[in-house]
Design a protein around this motif. Structure first.
Motif, PDB file in Angstrom:
ATOM      1  N   ASP A   1       6.571   5.123  46.035  1.00 52.23           N
ATOM      2  CA  ASP A   1       7.789   5.477  46.773  1.00 52.23           C
ATOM      3  C   ASP A   1       8.637   6.299  45.811  1.00 52.23           C
ATOM      4  O   ASP A   1       9.243   5.769  44.889  1.00 52.23           O
ATOM      5  CB  ASP A   1       8.518   4.202  47.206  1.00 52.23           C
TER       6      ASP A   1
ATOM      7  N   SER B   1      15.841   5.965  52.963  1.00 52.37           N
ATOM      8  CA  SER B   1      14.858   5.588  53.982  1.00 52.37           C
ATOM      9  C   SER B   1      14.093   6.829  54.423  1.00 52.37           C
ATOM     10  O   SER B   1      14.491   7.969  54.153  1.00 52.37           O
ATOM     11  CB  SER B   1      15.557   4.964  55.184  1.00 52.37           C
ATOM     12  N   GLU B   2      13.004   6.599  55.156  1.00 44.38           N
ATOM     13  CA  GLU B   2      12.209   7.714  55.662  1.00 44.38           C
ATOM     14  C   GLU B   2      13.043   8.583  56.608  1.00 44.38           C
ATOM     15  O   GLU B   2      12.947   9.821  56.587  1.00 44.38           O
ATOM     16  CB  GLU B   2      10.981   7.165  56.393  1.00 44.38           C
TER      17      GLU B   2
ATOM     18  N   GLU C   1       8.259  15.780  58.673  1.00 46.71           N
ATOM     19  CA  GLU C   1       8.067  14.364  59.011  1.00 46.71           C
ATOM     20  C   GLU C   1       6.955  13.754  58.164  1.00 46.71           C
ATOM     21  O   GLU C   1       7.096  12.647  57.636  1.00 46.71           O
ATOM     22  CB  GLU C   1       7.744  14.235  60.498  1.00 46.71           C
TER      23      GLU C   1
ATOM     24  N   SER D   1       8.121  13.391  54.536  1.00 41.53           N
ATOM     25  CA  SER D   1       9.020  12.236  54.382  1.00 41.53           C
ATOM     26  C   SER D   1       8.219  10.941  54.280  1.00 41.53           C
ATOM     27  O   SER D   1       8.575  10.040  53.508  1.00 41.53           O
ATOM     28  CB  SER D   1       9.993  12.169  55.557  1.00 41.53           C
ATOM     29  N   LYS D   2       7.131  10.854  55.056  1.00 42.13           N
ATOM     30  CA  LYS D   2       6.266   9.668  54.981  1.00 42.13           C
ATOM     31  C   LYS D   2       5.575   9.596  53.621  1.00 42.13           C
ATOM     32  O   LYS D   2       5.480   8.522  53.034  1.00 42.13           O
ATOM     33  CB  LYS D   2       5.211   9.714  56.096  1.00 42.13           C
TER      34      LYS D   2
ATOM     35  N   LYS E   1       7.632   8.268  50.755  1.00 38.10           N
ATOM     36  CA  LYS E   1       7.848   6.817  50.775  1.00 38.10           C
ATOM     37  C   LYS E   1       6.563   6.027  50.605  1.00 38.10           C
ATOM     38  O   LYS E   1       6.604   4.827  50.326  1.00 38.10           O
ATOM     39  CB  LYS E   1       8.505   6.403  52.108  1.00 38.10           C
ATOM     40  N   ASN E   2       5.423   6.703  50.778  1.00 39.82           N
ATOM     41  CA  ASN E   2       4.177   5.942  50.823  1.00 39.82           C
ATOM     42  C   ASN E   2       2.989   6.832  50.408  1.00 39.82           C
ATOM     43  O   ASN E   2       2.044   7.024  51.145  1.00 39.82           O
ATOM     44  CB  ASN E   2       3.967   5.428  52.265  1.00 39.82           C
TER      45      ASN E   2
END
Length: 367
Positions: free
Chosen positions: A246, A252-253, A287, A290-291, A294-295
């Motif tokens: 992360d 946050s996402e 999108e 952004s994912k 975080k991951n």
């Protein structure tokens, strides 16, 4: 009383010095298989020797010992304690000089071949003859960085007296990944949150700096997580590991996507090269990116091994030694330092244990 210490590294020399300071009448011989004692200390703390940490258990034990032999420490970030000179060589010079002043006999280039206990005496058979003592201290270190003395020989010496050695693996070591992105990001450092997965289950998590390398991942966070990775299980296909990163845990996402839509990227938050690599993987989709932030998942296919490890995970079972590191199986046998199954995170904690366990053993011996 005659005391034999096998291993002239951090724990071995400190044990010898403390026992002699406590009781000048004790005769102490240190057997070291390299051509000089304390060679591994030179490499600790990037040449500065992170002696201990103010947050470590038994910190005061270590601090008081070094002050008693004239070595003063200074504090750095996160409680790390270094010699005032900021030179690891100063620690080595102080320890060796103290041994010489106290009349401790250090025998170098001396390989231990086998051990036996006859009655109340220990016989140590070496390439330089047989040494006999009333007390035997095993301070050989583990298997990390064999060129600096830790070749794993101490485990068989402990087993000779019936001791159990737990599963061994490199620890505080870099992790390898086959992901080509690591090579593309070589040299990039970033603070992030890293979770370690084993067979899709989170087994450990750390926050801090990660360094990307041509072989995979480095940095303090990675070193601390490495103790949970087993090269043996990977080789046998018994376990699969992944690092889940992360990059921006504070957002946050949804907040990241909002940032992307507003600024068309994350260059204002993360290194440009990292943004470029993630953007390519996301095909320019905000999108997806952004994912990923975080991951982001990287397969881990092993560690860099014992030659690069700071310590060894595993060792002589702690159930078989007492609070003074004396064997519960063999009277007057002491097992100290990295040879035992005692591991700690980066930051001076492992050297602190090497020193403090040596002091406790010495106090028990001289007492």
């Amino acid at each position: 009383m005659d005391v034999i210490v096998i291993g002239g590294g951090a724990s071995g020399t400190v044990c010898a010095i403390k026992a002699k300071l406590n009781n000048p009448d004790i005769n102490i011989t240190v057997l070291e298989h390299l051509d000089a004692p304390c060679k591994k200390i030179y490499a600790t703390g990037n040449g500065r020797c992170n002696i201990t940490n103010k947050n470590a258990s038994d910190f005061e034990t270590t601090k008081q010992f070094f002050e008693s032999i004239g070595l003063i420490m200074r504090e750095s970030a996160e409680g790390r304690m270094y010699p005032y000179s900021n030179q690891a060589s100063g620690v080595v010079d102080t320890l060796v000089s103290c041994c010489n002043k106290l009349g401790i006999n250090i025998v170098t280039e001396c390989e231990t071949l086998r051990l036996e206990k006859v009655g109340n005496s220990f016989n140590v058979f070496t390439t330089k003859g047989v040494f006999t003592g009333d007390v035997l201290v095993l301070a050989t270190g583990g298997m990390a960085q064999s060129a600096l003395g830790s070749d794993g020989s101490g485990y068989n010496l402990a087993k000779a007296f019936g001791h159990t050695v737990t599963e061994l693996s490199p620890a505080l070591v870099q992790l390898k990944s086959p992901n080509k992105s690591c090579k593309q990001l070589k040299g990039i450092r970033t603070k992030c949150n890293v979770k370690l997965e084993a067979d899709s289950k989170i087994i450990a998590e750390e926050f801090g700096e990660v360094l990307f390398t041509d072989y995979g991942l480095s940095g303090i966070v990675i070193m601390d997580l490495s103790q949970y990775v087993s090269d043996e299980k990977i080789a046998k296909n018994e376990q699969r590991y992944s690092a889940v990163i992360d990059f921006i845990p504070e957002m946050s996402e949804e907040e990241l996507l909002e940032h992307y839509n507003k600024f068309s990227g994350f260059e204002g938050i993360l290194p440009a090269k990292l943004c470029a690599v993630l953007n390519r993987q996301a095909d320019g989709d905000g999108e997806k990116m952004s994912k990923y932030l975080k991951n982001w998942r990287l397969i881990i296919n092993g560690t860099k091994g014992y030659d690069y490890a700071q310590i060894t995970k595993g060792g002589v079972s702690l159930d078989e030694i007492d609070e003074n590191n004396e064997s519960r199986l063999c009277e007057n046998l002491y097992i100290i330092g990295e040879l035992t199954d005692n591991q700690f995170p980066c930051g001076g904690y492992n050297l602190n244990y090497a020193f403090s366990s040596a002091v406790k053993a010495a106090n028990s011996i001289s007492g």
